[in-house]
Design an enzyme around this catalytic site. Sequence first.
Site, PDB file in Angstrom:
ATOM      1  N   ASP A 105       0.885  -1.197  -0.048  1.00 26.59           N
ATOM      2  CA  ASP A 105      -0.088   0.110   0.164  1.00 26.59           C
ATOM      3  C   ASP A 105       0.687   1.341  -0.005  1.00 26.59           C
ATOM      4  OD1 ASP A 105      -2.525   1.390  -0.200  1.00 26.59           O
ATOM      5  OD2 ASP A 105      -2.908   1.078   1.918  1.00 26.59           O
TER       6      ASP A 105
ATOM      7  N   HIS B   2       3.131   2.993  -8.828  1.00 30.02           N
ATOM      8  CA  HIS B   2       2.786   1.648  -9.205  1.00 30.02           C
ATOM      9  C   HIS B   2       4.027   1.012  -9.987  1.00 30.02           C
ATOM     10  CE1 HIS B   2      -1.268   1.854  -7.819  1.00 30.02           C
ATOM     11  NE2 HIS B   2      -1.791   2.794  -8.687  1.00 30.02           N
TER      12      HIS B   2
ATOM     13  N   SER C 183      -7.343  -5.780  -5.821  1.00 25.05           N
ATOM     14  CA  SER C 183      -8.295  -6.420  -5.169  1.00 25.05           C
ATOM     15  C   SER C 183      -9.743  -6.404  -5.839  1.00 25.05           C
ATOM     16  CB  SER C 183      -8.504  -5.555  -3.786  1.00 25.05           C
ATOM     17  OG  SER C 183      -9.168  -4.536  -4.126  1.00 25.05           O
TER      18      SER C 183
ATOM     19  N   TRP D 100     -11.219  -2.298  -8.840  1.00 26.21           N
ATOM     20  CA  TRP D 100     -11.933  -1.959 -10.262  1.00 26.21           C
ATOM     21  C   TRP D 100     -12.850  -0.541 -10.144  1.00 26.21           C
ATOM     22  CZ3 TRP D 100     -10.431  -4.997 -13.966  1.00 26.21           C
ATOM     23  CH2 TRP D 100     -10.134  -6.366 -13.905  1.00 26.21           C
TER      24      TRP D 100
ATOM     25  N   ARG E 225     -11.746   1.992  -9.265  1.00 32.42           N
ATOM     26  CA  ARG E 225     -10.775   3.153  -9.489  1.00 32.42           C
ATOM     27  C   ARG E 225     -10.893   3.656 -10.707  1.00 32.42           C
ATOM     28  NH1 ARG E 225      -4.930   2.277  -6.185  1.00 32.42           N
ATOM     29  NH2 ARG E 225      -6.405   1.757  -4.067  1.00 32.42           N
TER      30      ARG E 225
ATOM     31  N   LEU F 143      11.430 -20.524  -4.424  1.00 40.39           N
ATOM     32  CA  LEU F 143      10.354 -19.287  -3.814  1.00 40.39           C
ATOM     33  C   LEU F 143       9.330 -19.177  -4.877  1.00 40.39           C
ATOM     34  CD1 LEU F 143       9.807 -16.782  -1.552  1.00 40.39           C
ATOM     35  CD2 LEU F 143      10.028 -15.427  -3.656  1.00 40.39           C
TER      36      LEU F 143
ATOM     37  N   ARG G 200      -5.299  -1.975   8.481  1.00 39.57           N
ATOM     38  CA  ARG G 200      -6.570  -2.890   8.369  1.00 39.57           C
ATOM     39  C   ARG G 200      -6.141  -3.988   7.269  1.00 39.57           C
ATOM     40  NH1 ARG G 200      -7.986   2.408   6.389  1.00 39.57           N
ATOM     41  NH2 ARG G 200      -7.187   2.520   4.109  1.00 39.57           N
TER      42      ARG G 200
HETATM   43  C1  FPP Z   1      -1.870   0.184  -3.285  1.00 38.67           C
HETATM   44  O1  FPP Z   1      -1.430   1.442  -3.332  1.00 38.67           O
HETATM   45  C2  FPP Z   1      -1.312  -0.504  -4.534  1.00 38.67           C
HETATM   46  C3  FPP Z   1      -2.047  -1.254  -5.364  1.00 38.67           C
HETATM   47  C4  FPP Z   1      -3.658  -1.192  -5.455  1.00 38.67           C
HETATM   48  C5  FPP Z   1      -1.495  -1.970  -6.615  1.00 38.67           C
HETATM   49  C6  FPP Z   1      -0.453  -2.692  -6.130  1.00 38.67           C
HETATM   50  C7  FPP Z   1       0.282  -3.109  -7.299  1.00 38.67           C
HETATM   51  C8  FPP Z   1       1.761  -3.173  -7.213  1.00 38.67           C
HETATM   52  C9  FPP Z   1       2.599  -2.645  -6.358  1.00 38.67           C
HETATM   53  C10 FPP Z   1       2.466  -3.500  -8.564  1.00 38.67           C
HETATM   54  C11 FPP Z   1       2.139  -5.115  -8.805  1.00 38.67           C
HETATM   55  C12 FPP Z   1       2.898  -5.409  -9.685  1.00 38.67           C
HETATM   56  C13 FPP Z   1       2.715  -6.797 -10.595  1.00 38.67           C
HETATM   57  C14 FPP Z   1       3.672  -7.330 -11.167  1.00 38.67           C
HETATM   58  C15 FPP Z   1       1.523  -7.296 -10.475  1.00 38.67           C
HETATM   59  P1  FPP Z   1      -2.376   2.663  -3.557  1.00 38.67           P
HETATM   60  O2  FPP Z   1      -2.841   2.912  -5.140  1.00 38.67           O
HETATM   61  O3  FPP Z   1      -3.666   2.339  -2.901  1.00 38.67           O
HETATM   62  O4  FPP Z   1      -1.832   3.723  -2.860  1.00 38.67           O
HETATM   63  P2  FPP Z   1      -2.264   4.960  -2.010  1.00 38.67           P
HETATM   64  O5  FPP Z   1      -3.244   4.328  -0.796  1.00 38.67           O
HETATM   65  O6  FPP Z   1      -1.310   5.793  -1.591  1.00 38.67           O
HETATM   66  O7  FPP Z   1      -3.307   5.704  -3.008  1.00 38.67           O
END
Ligand code: FPP
Length: 256
Positions: free
Chosen positions: A35, A52, A80, A84, A86, A146, A209
């Site tokens: 997060d 991201h 999650s 969707w 977003r 892994l 959470r």
């Molecule tokens: C939450 O941060 C993060 C996500 C919803 C996406 C997580 C995905 C990645 C880290 C990349 C995954 C990589 C692969 C290869 C599948 P947020 O956007 O909710 O952050 P915020 O709470 O600061 O807005």
Amino acid sequence: MIKRVRSWWGAEQNDEQPPAVSKDNIPQHVAVIMDGNGRWAKRIGMPRVIGHQNGMKAVKRTAIAADELGIKYLTMYAFSTENWTRPKEEVDFLMRLPEEFLAIELDELIEKNVQVRIMGHKEHLPSHTLAAFEEAIRRTEHNTGLILNFAVNYGSRLEITEAMKKLGREIEGGTIKAEDITPELIGKSLLSEEMPDPDLLIRTSGELRLSNFMLWQLAYSELWFTDIYWPEFNKEHLHEAVAEYQRRSRRYGGLK
Ligand code: FPP
């Protein structure tokens, strides 16, 4: 001069030495709620998707560090069932990330004997996203190192609902009786199937959470939270989390 810092849970530690991780009590399964990508990007004046993109680099760093520690399963919450909602541009970007990640990193993951898996409601993923994962799964299926398990289009309540429907159909079809339902059978009917429950859950960005993540499987996991935003997460943070895990006393509701 050695600077002393206080981490958020109050333990005093030395910031010039990585926390000591014992080789004896390594968590078998670590699950991560990644997060803070958006907030990290905002802090440096960039669009959210840059968060991201850098989060993807943190996935690789963490997988390598986890493998070096001897962690067997690393489950990463990448998308999650609620994500969707977003903006479409952000969802589209996130759905393209696996292709980019695997195109850049798959060869090294294969070299490091990593096995890629996904856990989620695959039927709703765009075909290009699923195809990228399926290729990675196929090319790494015989690897024995892994297990890098991406939770994509994953939601725990939907997972439990689907498992209940499946068991309900089996009762209707006469293959099992209601009395046959046990916690073990429910566990095996979930998307995590035969994987052991996470020993340790890490969540970054200061949020405290579970966000519909592995609600059944996390029943007795140790929880570790950090204020660090996910794109900044590195080997030292993983070591800090594992060292803290090793200081915990797991009693599973019993007595030591
Ligand atoms: C939450 O941060 C993060 C996500 C919803 C996406 C997580 C995905 C990645 C880290 C990349 C995954 C990589 C692969 C290869 C599948 P947020 O956007 O909710 O952050 P915020 O709470 O600061 O807005």
